[in-house]
Design a protein around this motif. Structure first.
Motif, mmCIF file in Angstrom:
data_model
loop_
_atom_site.group_PDB
_atom_site.id
_atom_site.type_symbol
_atom_site.label_atom_id
_atom_site.label_comp_id
_atom_site.label_asym_id
_atom_site.label_seq_id
_atom_site.Cartn_x
_atom_site.Cartn_y
_atom_site.Cartn_z
ATOM 1 N N VAL A 1 0.838 -1.203 0.000
ATOM 2 C CA VAL A 1 0.000 0.000 0.000
ATOM 3 C C VAL A 1 0.872 1.252 0.000
ATOM 4 C CG1 VAL A 1 -1.691 1.303 1.345
ATOM 5 C CG2 VAL A 1 -1.928 -1.171 1.113
ATOM 6 N N LEU A 2 1.951 1.235 0.802
ATOM 7 C CA LEU A 2 2.850 2.387 0.861
ATOM 8 C C LEU A 2 3.495 2.645 -0.498
ATOM 9 C CD1 LEU A 2 4.326 4.526 2.608
ATOM 10 C CD2 LEU A 2 6.076 2.781 3.040
ATOM 11 N N THR A 3 4.020 1.611 -1.125
ATOM 12 C CA THR A 3 4.645 1.793 -2.435
ATOM 13 C C THR A 3 3.614 2.195 -3.492
ATOM 14 O OG1 THR A 3 4.423 -0.601 -2.795
ATOM 15 C CG2 THR A 3 6.527 0.204 -1.960
ATOM 16 N N PHE A 4 2.386 1.731 -3.336
ATOM 17 C CA PHE A 4 1.335 2.127 -4.278
ATOM 18 C C PHE A 4 1.065 3.627 -4.174
ATOM 19 C CE2 PHE A 4 -3.213 2.789 -5.205
ATOM 20 C CZ PHE A 4 -3.234 2.370 -6.528
ATOM 21 N N PHE A 5 0.991 4.154 -2.947
ATOM 22 C CA PHE A 5 0.774 5.592 -2.767
ATOM 23 C C PHE A 5 1.921 6.396 -3.367
ATOM 24 C CE2 PHE A 5 -1.968 4.709 1.189
ATOM 25 C CZ PHE A 5 -3.079 4.565 0.389
ATOM 26 N N PHE A 6 3.151 5.967 -3.090
ATOM 27 C CA PHE A 6 4.309 6.665 -3.651
ATOM 28 C C PHE A 6 4.266 6.663 -5.180
ATOM 29 C CE2 PHE A 6 7.130 5.697 0.277
ATOM 30 C CZ PHE A 6 6.541 6.762 0.940
ATOM 31 N N SER A 7 3.890 5.525 -5.755
ATOM 32 C CA SER A 7 3.863 5.407 -7.211
ATOM 33 C C SER A 7 2.776 6.278 -7.823
ATOM 34 C CB SER A 7 3.655 3.945 -7.610
ATOM 35 O OG SER A 7 4.678 3.125 -7.080
ATOM 36 N N VAL A 8 1.607 6.336 -7.176
ATOM 37 C CA VAL A 8 0.515 7.161 -7.689
ATOM 38 C C VAL A 8 0.906 8.641 -7.655
ATOM 39 C CG1 VAL A 8 -1.827 7.958 -7.214
ATOM 40 C CG2 VAL A 8 -1.309 5.514 -7.168
ATOM 41 N N LEU B 1 -4.258 19.496 -4.746
ATOM 42 C CA LEU B 1 -5.483 19.073 -4.063
ATOM 43 C C LEU B 1 -6.002 17.749 -4.625
ATOM 44 C CD1 LEU B 1 -7.377 22.491 -3.745
ATOM 45 C CD2 LEU B 1 -6.165 21.237 -1.955
ATOM 46 N N ALA B 2 -5.893 17.573 -5.939
ATOM 47 C CA ALA B 2 -6.324 16.311 -6.543
ATOM 48 C C ALA B 2 -5.453 15.153 -6.068
ATOM 49 C CB ALA B 2 -6.278 16.420 -8.062
ATOM 50 N N THR B 3 -4.151 15.388 -5.967
ATOM 51 C CA THR B 3 -3.251 14.349 -5.461
ATOM 52 C C THR B 3 -3.579 13.996 -4.018
ATOM 53 O OG1 THR B 3 -1.512 15.181 -6.923
ATOM 54 C CG2 THR B 3 -0.837 13.732 -5.133
ATOM 55 N N PHE B 4 -3.826 15.014 -3.211
ATOM 56 C CA PHE B 4 -4.175 14.774 -1.809
ATOM 57 C C PHE B 4 -5.495 14.023 -1.687
ATOM 58 C CE2 PHE B 4 -6.547 16.172 1.956
ATOM 59 C CZ PHE B 4 -5.693 15.731 2.961
ATOM 60 N N ALA B 5 -6.483 14.435 -2.465
ATOM 61 C CA ALA B 5 -7.795 13.782 -2.386
ATOM 62 C C ALA B 5 -7.712 12.324 -2.836
ATOM 63 C CB ALA B 5 -8.810 14.541 -3.252
ATOM 64 N N LEU B 6 -6.976 12.064 -3.913
ATOM 65 C CA LEU B 6 -6.843 10.689 -4.389
ATOM 66 C C LEU B 6 -6.093 9.832 -3.382
ATOM 67 C CD1 LEU B 6 -7.262 8.648 -6.640
ATOM 68 C CD2 LEU B 6 -5.148 9.462 -7.693
ATOM 69 N N SER B 7 -5.013 10.351 -2.822
ATOM 70 C CA SER B 7 -4.255 9.594 -1.821
ATOM 71 C C SER B 7 -5.089 9.337 -0.578
ATOM 72 C CB SER B 7 -2.977 10.358 -1.460
ATOM 73 O OG SER B 7 -2.177 10.590 -2.592
ATOM 74 N N LEU C 1 -7.725 6.601 -1.402
ATOM 75 C CA LEU C 1 -7.109 5.279 -1.467
ATOM 76 C C LEU C 1 -6.708 4.776 -0.100
ATOM 77 C CD1 LEU C 1 -4.898 5.731 -4.666
ATOM 78 C CD2 LEU C 1 -7.035 4.464 -4.462
ATOM 79 N N LEU C 2 -6.217 5.700 0.752
ATOM 80 C CA LEU C 2 -5.835 5.303 2.106
ATOM 81 C C LEU C 2 -7.039 4.872 2.923
ATOM 82 C CD1 LEU C 2 -3.541 5.065 4.151
ATOM 83 C CD2 LEU C 2 -3.940 7.443 4.784
ATOM 84 N N ARG C 3 -8.153 5.570 2.782
ATOM 85 C CA ARG C 3 -9.363 5.184 3.498
ATOM 86 C C ARG C 3 -9.862 3.819 3.044
ATOM 87 N NH1 ARG C 3 -12.469 9.043 6.105
ATOM 88 N NH2 ARG C 3 -13.786 7.227 6.587
ATOM 89 N N ILE C 4 -9.829 3.586 1.734
ATOM 90 C CA ILE C 4 -10.271 2.289 1.214
ATOM 91 C C ILE C 4 -9.366 1.176 1.721
ATOM 92 C CG2 ILE C 4 -10.566 0.926 -0.886
ATOM 93 C CD1 ILE C 4 -11.345 3.511 -2.317
#
Length: 317
Positions: free
Chosen positions: A235-242, A294-300, A303-306
């Motif tokens: 999950v951590l690497t997925f966030f970094f990659s996104v 803001l879009a990057t923050f909202a998407l991250s 995804l973190l909540r999910i």
């Protein structure tokens, strides 16, 4: 001079030492806090301030006072959200990310599992070889791969020509996505592999021994034990990659002079760069940058909540 009563002790030194102990951590944090404020918080605040202003031109725009900075409200944000070039660049980056993220994380996981296997030899050399491309700066990697893609100088095209095979043009059209995705995968797989491999090495050996006693093979241990236990690292690497995908800039910007297939607004950050330094509209560029942040923050955050929700549901079962 009056003397303190007998039986009492002076506590001035103790108070001074305790005060110094309490304030010492703040002294160590002060340089980092100052650097954070000067080079991170202050530029962000200035960009937000610029995004709410615009340049108003009076008359022909000549002479002193003909150009002035005035309050624009949400005008720059409305223009950014309705800009067709910005929306097109966002769609291109989403397609680019759909190629990069799954392939990069899949290879990183595969390499980490192979390096964690007991049957692998030369583990140190393999780990270094896989991680080494990450140490190459992104601009240099893009230049190297760009010349490998050019038909006139590429040794691959020369070999294909000698073999009588077709020579694909990777610098135009649909193959261009594959060309840039290859650069990102080549450079980012090593870092993600190290993160996942470190998580695998931290797992207790008793878990593996119990799985072997139950008759599990290496493949079963990898699928049923190792991968589920390194999900937080995935999950951590997925966030970094996104986040890195949404902020892609080096690859298309470096390859742009080598081909006509990359417009100056191919990615959102290239759109920001073009508006600020080519078009001279730093206020619109600031608004676009804030929208992208803001879009990057909202998407991250989504995804973190999910991910947390699924982890909680799995733990409750």
């Amino acid at each position: 001079m009056t003397q303190p009563p007998k039986g009492t002790r002076r506590s001035y030194g103790v108070k001074t030492r305790s005060y110094g102990v309490k304030t010492a951590p703040y002294g160590f944090l002060l340089p980092a806090a100052v650097l954070f404020a000067l080079f991170f918080a202050l530029p962000i605040g200035y960009a937000v301030w610029l995004s709410f202003h615009k340049i108003e031109i009076k008359g022909l725009g000549l002479g002193k006072g003909a150009r002035s900075e005035v309050w624009a409200g949400l005008e720059n944000y409305a223009s950014a959200l309705t800009d067709s070039e910005f929306l097109a660049s966002a769609l291109r980056v989403l397609g680019y990310g759909a190629l990069v993220v799954p392939v990069m994380l899949g290879l990183a996981l595969l390499f980490a599992l192979l390096l964690d296997s007991e049957r692998v030899r030369g583990r140190s050399f393999a780990r270094l070889a896989i991680f080494l491309p990450y140490a190459v700066p992104g601009v240099i990697a893009a230049v190297l791969w760009g010349f490998l893609y050019l038909p006139a100088v590429s040794p691959f095209h020369h070999l294909l020509e000698k073999a009588g095979l077709p020579q694909p043009d990777l610098m135009d059209g649909g193959p261009l996505y594959l060309a840039m995705s290859n650069i990102a995968v080549w450079g980012g797989t090593g870092f993600n592999m190290i993160v996942i491999y470190t998580a695998l090495r931290a797992l207790p050996a008793e878990v593996y021994e119990a799985a072997k006693l139950d008759g599990c093979s290496e493949l079963q241990i990898a699928l049923r034990v190792k991968i589920p236990m390194v999900v937080p690292s995935l999950v951590l690497t997925f966030f970094f990659s996104v986040i890195a995908t949404l902020q892609v800039f080096n690859e298309p910007m470096t390859l742009k002079p080598l081909t006509n297939g990359i417009p100056s607004t191919w990615s959102p950050l290239m759109k920001v760069y073009n508006d600020a330094f080519t078009g001279g509209n730093i206020h619109a560029a600031s608004a676009t940058a804030v929208v992208l942040a803001l879009a990057t923050f909202a998407l991250s955050f989504a995804l973190l909540r999910i991910s947390n929700r699924r982890t909680t549901q799995g733990a409750s079962r």
